[in-house]
Design a protein around this motif. Structure first.
Motif, PDB file in Angstrom:
ATOM      1  N   TYR A   1      37.824  -2.074  -5.285  1.00 54.41           N
ATOM      2  CA  TYR A   1      37.022  -1.848  -4.083  1.00 54.41           C
ATOM      3  C   TYR A   1      36.964  -3.212  -3.597  1.00 54.41           C
ATOM      4  O   TYR A   1      36.018  -3.597  -2.543  1.00 54.41           O
ATOM      5  CB  TYR A   1      35.689  -1.290  -4.033  1.00 54.41           C
TER       6      TYR A   1
ATOM      7  N   SER B   1      33.838   0.639 -10.419  1.00 57.18           N
ATOM      8  CA  SER B   1      32.982   1.269  -9.491  1.00 57.18           C
ATOM      9  C   SER B   1      32.195   0.425  -8.529  1.00 57.18           C
ATOM     10  O   SER B   1      31.588   1.004  -7.600  1.00 57.18           O
ATOM     11  CB  SER B   1      32.236   2.419 -10.267  1.00 57.18           C
TER      12      SER B   1
ATOM     13  N   GLY C   1      31.239  -1.549  -5.514  1.00 53.50           N
ATOM     14  CA  GLY C   1      31.619  -1.429  -4.306  1.00 53.50           C
ATOM     15  C   GLY C   1      31.969  -0.386  -3.756  1.00 53.50           C
ATOM     16  O   GLY C   1      32.237  -0.136  -2.200  1.00 53.50           O
ATOM     17  N   LYS C   2      32.047   0.821  -4.479  1.00 55.73           N
ATOM     18  CA  LYS C   2      32.296   2.146  -3.957  1.00 55.73           C
ATOM     19  C   LYS C   2      31.092   2.630  -3.253  1.00 55.73           C
ATOM     20  O   LYS C   2      30.102   2.574  -3.482  1.00 55.73           O
ATOM     21  CB  LYS C   2      32.426   3.088  -5.277  1.00 55.73           C
ATOM     22  N   SER C   3      31.504   3.226  -1.998  1.00 59.37           N
ATOM     23  CA  SER C   3      30.416   3.344  -1.192  1.00 59.37           C
ATOM     24  C   SER C   3      29.734   4.789  -1.386  1.00 59.37           C
ATOM     25  O   SER C   3      30.724   5.788  -1.878  1.00 59.37           O
ATOM     26  CB  SER C   3      30.908   3.508   0.449  1.00 59.37           C
ATOM     27  N   ILE C   4      28.485   4.984  -1.262  1.00 55.19           N
ATOM     28  CA  ILE C   4      27.899   6.441  -1.569  1.00 55.19           C
ATOM     29  C   ILE C   4      27.625   7.109  -0.308  1.00 55.19           C
ATOM     30  O   ILE C   4      26.955   6.535   0.446  1.00 55.19           O
ATOM     31  CB  ILE C   4      26.680   6.127  -2.347  1.00 55.19           C
ATOM     32  N   LYS C   5      27.994   8.440  -0.290  1.00 53.73           N
ATOM     33  CA  LYS C   5      27.795   8.995   0.964  1.00 53.73           C
ATOM     34  C   LYS C   5      26.569   9.869   0.914  1.00 53.73           C
ATOM     35  O   LYS C   5      26.570  10.580  -0.142  1.00 53.73           O
ATOM     36  CB  LYS C   5      29.033  10.157   1.411  1.00 53.73           C
ATOM     37  N   THR C   6      25.645   9.713   1.786  1.00 54.87           N
ATOM     38  CA  THR C   6      24.366  10.636   1.731  1.00 54.87           C
ATOM     39  C   THR C   6      24.513  11.419   3.012  1.00 54.87           C
ATOM     40  O   THR C   6      24.840  11.052   3.854  1.00 54.87           O
ATOM     41  CB  THR C   6      23.120   9.600   1.419  1.00 54.87           C
TER      42      THR C   6
END
Length: 65
Positions: free
Chosen positions: A8, A57, A59-64
């Motif tokens: 990332y 992991s 920097g991995k964007s978390i989708k909410t």
């Protein structure tokens, strides 16, 4: 100190502290290498270094939703 980039784009220091084979010990200045079965210092590095899953992991964007 060598730096590597995770998937990332986050820069990670290549050392025992970021290695998948490290095992933390009570002493903050010491770690155990599960690959070589010996005590190592946090900034040590060897040819078997492998980035830990946690740092892979970062920097991995978390989708909410």
């Amino acid at each position: 100190m060598e730096m590597v980039v995770n998937p990332y784009g986050i820069r990670v220091k290549r050392c025992c502290a970021s290695c998948a084979y490290k095992d933390l010990m009570r002493a903050k200045s010491l770690r155990r290498c599960n690959k070589h079965h010996q005590n190592v210092r946090p900034l040590d590095v060897c040819d078997c270094w492998l980035m830990s899953d946690l740092l892979k992991s970062v920097g991995k964007s978390i989708k909410t939703e």
